[in-house]
Design a protein around this motif. Structure first.
Motif, PDB file in Angstrom:
ATOM      1  N   SER A   1      26.771  62.985  50.202  1.00  0.00           N
ATOM      2  CA  SER A   1      26.786  64.448  50.080  1.00  0.00           C
ATOM      3  C   SER A   1      27.700  64.896  48.941  1.00  0.00           C
ATOM      4  CB  SER A   1      27.254  65.069  51.401  1.00  0.00           C
ATOM      5  OG  SER A   1      28.554  64.600  51.739  1.00  0.00           O
ATOM      6  N   GLU A   2      28.042  63.954  48.054  1.00  0.00           N
ATOM      7  CA  GLU A   2      28.963  64.289  46.960  1.00  0.00           C
ATOM      8  C   GLU A   2      28.399  65.373  46.045  1.00  0.00           C
ATOM      9  OE1 GLU A   2      29.977  60.765  44.859  1.00  0.00           O
ATOM     10  OE2 GLU A   2      31.135  59.893  46.529  1.00  0.00           O
ATOM     11  N   HIS A   3      27.079  65.384  45.831  1.00  0.00           N
ATOM     12  CA  HIS A   3      26.484  66.397  44.944  1.00  0.00           C
ATOM     13  C   HIS A   3      26.587  67.793  45.553  1.00  0.00           C
ATOM     14  CE1 HIS A   3      23.360  65.318  47.746  1.00  0.00           C
ATOM     15  NE2 HIS A   3      22.520  66.232  47.294  1.00  0.00           N
ATOM     16  N   ILE A   4      26.555  67.867  46.881  1.00  0.00           N
ATOM     17  CA  ILE A   4      26.712  69.158  47.552  1.00  0.00           C
ATOM     18  C   ILE A   4      28.154  69.637  47.415  1.00  0.00           C
ATOM     19  CG2 ILE A   4      26.504  70.395  49.731  1.00  0.00           C
ATOM     20  CD1 ILE A   4      23.832  69.447  48.512  1.00  0.00           C
ATOM     21  N   ALA A   5      29.073  68.731  47.593  1.00  0.00           N
ATOM     22  CA  ALA A   5      30.488  69.075  47.404  1.00  0.00           C
ATOM     23  C   ALA A   5      30.760  69.489  45.963  1.00  0.00           C
ATOM     24  CB  ALA A   5      31.369  67.893  47.795  1.00  0.00           C
ATOM     25  N   ALA A   6      30.143  68.780  45.009  1.00  0.00           N
ATOM     26  CA  ALA A   6      30.351  69.106  43.594  1.00  0.00           C
ATOM     27  C   ALA A   6      29.817  70.500  43.269  1.00  0.00           C
ATOM     28  CB  ALA A   6      29.670  68.057  42.717  1.00  0.00           C
ATOM     29  N   LEU A   7      28.664  70.854  43.854  1.00  0.00           N
ATOM     30  CA  LEU A   7      28.114  72.190  43.626  1.00  0.00           C
ATOM     31  C   LEU A   7      29.035  73.250  44.216  1.00  0.00           C
ATOM     32  CD1 LEU A   7      25.805  74.007  42.649  1.00  0.00           C
ATOM     33  CD2 LEU A   7      24.687  73.637  44.871  1.00  0.00           C
ATOM     34  N   HIS A   8      29.536  73.014  45.410  1.00  0.00           N
ATOM     35  CA  HIS A   8      30.460  73.958  46.040  1.00  0.00           C
ATOM     36  C   HIS A   8      31.704  74.136  45.174  1.00  0.00           C
ATOM     37  CE1 HIS A   8      33.544  75.395  48.861  1.00  0.00           C
ATOM     38  NE2 HIS A   8      32.537  75.937  49.553  1.00  0.00           N
ATOM     39  N   ASN A   9      32.225  73.040  44.660  1.00  0.00           N
ATOM     40  CA  ASN A   9      33.431  73.117  43.817  1.00  0.00           C
ATOM     41  C   ASN A   9      33.161  73.834  42.500  1.00  0.00           C
ATOM     42  OD1 ASN A   9      35.009  71.773  45.708  1.00  0.00           O
ATOM     43  ND2 ASN A   9      34.527  69.739  44.862  1.00  0.00           N
ATOM     44  N   LEU A  10      31.937  73.737  41.999  1.00  0.00           N
ATOM     45  CA  LEU A  10      31.584  74.428  40.762  1.00  0.00           C
ATOM     46  C   LEU A  10      31.652  75.938  40.962  1.00  0.00           C
ATOM     47  CD1 LEU A  10      30.515  73.969  37.824  1.00  0.00           C
ATOM     48  CD2 LEU A  10      28.211  74.262  38.772  1.00  0.00           C
TER      49      LEU A  10
END
Length: 505
Positions: free
Chosen positions: A101-110
């Motif tokens: 789920s790293e891509h979901i976390a990365a989007l949230h952080n963006l």
């Protein structure tokens, strides 16, 4: 008490979209997709009204800001991981256990949606096969996002575009008759939107009603006011509606219909327009016995009393049934209202009812029935604008995404730094409508029509920038520009006239 359903928009997608990020070739950094009406299942309709993208993006932006970016990282990631674990545990346990789920976390952080959308102006009437907008990612890490958003975008926009197109079909039909029998300026008030109770949700109803209001002024879908004000800068006068009764109201008076009608038009509404449903018991009794007793009250009243039949064959009720044994039924309600209340012959030689009386029919109207009604009235010597039509879910819900074959399809990618044009072209698609465009696209206006240019690479697309009508519309969570509802309304009218004139030659 029930637990509220999660409003996290990262989960508003098809289940298979959760898998696609891992399926793209390694080193994919950019995906480019086009939204296109690929076919028409409605005879004679060759153009689709582009409408609803601005509202959709506004709703999506708000949903992501509030229920994704605005929520704790741990919460949105946990919701995503729970979905993965539950959905795929029974079919592919390894994927369910190992999917990151790293891509979901990365989007949230963006903190924003890293996408760019280029679009035609809303209100444009686009030929079948020509794209209306494109979507691409603006950050290489989120190449998966354009495809991921397909489901959500599609669910927001196919219906308003379809309703707007069908409303235009009604308006062109009614205008063609009004030009022969009456004043075409009356057509904007000739069709009301009665569809909300038959739509899939309140949200679907207000999006559809916005499409209807691009061609007409009347809608019973009250919430469309706030939708158009919030997302399209609409004024308070964007829609109108006439006070109307329903069957439960009429039943509450029993069968004392003279007293009921009299109370409504003198006490409840002593002036102004009022629509009264009139077939709770016997429509023809109302026409032959109730209305004549109230004739002088109606003619002296400041406003119009509108009689509303609500069952039966619309054409026969309005225009008459030649096979009927009853003289009243044979004549139809429009002729009988003229016989009771009078009217005038207009400059085109057709009868217009006295302005104190009118009729609206809002049950099971279709474009074909509207044509039959207009033709029947014209043949009897009546202006077609004498009949107001209520368009309900029989029109606006008897459609699907496939009515115009809408689809968002990938046509270009960058993999390992190299541009690649891609194309879907199934050999088994005998109608050839599923074949997508190839490469990047542009839309130009030539010979009085919008035309597609595809199979472009980034360099060629840049060369066509000054001709391309697909303009930057939404970038990284922000609108580059916005449309006003009145501006879109005006464009639909201009575009509809353009197509009518072209097809008439």
């Amino acid at each position: 008490m029930f637990k509220p359903v999660s409003k996290n928009p990262i989960l508003w997608t098809d289940g298979y979209k959760l898998c696609h990020k891992d399926q793209y070739p390694a080193l994919t950094s950019w995906v480019y997709e086009t939204w296109t009406p690929r076919m028409s299942r409605i005879a004679g309709v060759k153009h689709v009204v582009f409408y609803g993208l601005q509202g959709a993006l506004a709703e999506m932006t708000h949903a992501f800001a509030t229920y994704f970016f605005g929520q704790p990282l741990a919460q949105v990631v946990a919701e995503y991981e729970e979905a993965i674990a539950e959905v795929f545990a029974g079919t592919n346990p390894n994927f369910a256990q190992t999917h990151s789920s790293e891509h979901i976390a990365a989007l949230h952080n963006l903190g924003y949606l890293p996408i760019k959308i280029k679009a035609l102006p809303e209100g444009t009437m686009v030929p079948i096969g020509v794209p209306m907008f494109t979507i691409e990612n603006t950050h290489p890490e989120f190449f998966w996002l354009p495809g991921y958003l397909e489901t959500q975008l599609s669910s927001y926009i196919w219906l308003p575009m379809t309703s707007a197109t069908i409303a235009d079909q009604y308006k062109r039909l009614l205008t063609s008759y009004a030009k022969r029998t009456s004043d075409p300026m009356k057509v904007i008030n000739q069709c009301g939107d009665f569809s909300m109770r038959g739509m899939g949700s309140p949200e679907a109803a207000q999006r559809s009603a916005g499409g209807h209001l691009l061609s007409f002024s009347g809608s019973a879908t009250l919430s469309v006011r706030e939708y158009l004000k919030a997302y399209y800068g609409a004024t308070k006068n964007v829609m109108s509606y006439t006070p109307s009764t329903e069957h439960s109201v009429m039943c509450s008076y029993g069968e004392q219909e003279v007293e009921a009608f009299k109370h409504l038009i003198t006490t409840v509404y002593p002036s102004g327009n009022i629509s009264i449903v009139s077939d709770t018991y016997d429509l023809w009794n109302v026409v032959d016995h109730v209305l004549p007793q109230l004739k002088e009250l109606i003619l002296q009243r400041d406003g119009k009393v509108i009689i509303r039949p609500d069952s039966g064959d619309p054409t026969l009720i309005l225009c008459g049934d030649k096979e009927a044994t009853s003289p009243t039924v044979a004549k139809g309600i429009v002729q009988r209202l003229y016989e009771i209340f009078g009217g005038v012959v207009n400059e085109k030689g057709f009868i217009e009812l006295d302005p104190h009386i009118g009729v609206v029919y809002g049950d099971s109207i279709t474009v074909d029935r509207a044509n039959s009604i207009c033709n029947g009235l014209m043949e009897k010597g009546f202006a077609t604008t004498n009949a107001i039509l209520g368009i309900g879910s029989y029109t606006y819900q008897y459609v699907t995404r496939d009515t115009f074959g809408f689809a968002l399809k990938g046509t270009a990618e960058i993999i390992d730094g190299r541009f690649k044009a891609i194309q879907k072209r199934p050999a088994t698609d005998t109608g050839n409508f599923k074949k997508s465009q190839r490469g990047m696209v542009a839309v130009v206006f030539e010979e009085n029509e919008y035309k597609l240019i595809d199979d472009l690479n980034p360099e060629r697309a840049k060369e066509l920038k000054d001709q391309d009508l697909l303009c930057d519309f939404y970038i990284d969570g922000e609108f580059v520009y916005t449309h006003n509802f009145e501006e879109i309304r005006a464009r639909v009218l201009t575009e509809s006239n353009r197509i009518y004139e072209t097809e008439s030659k």
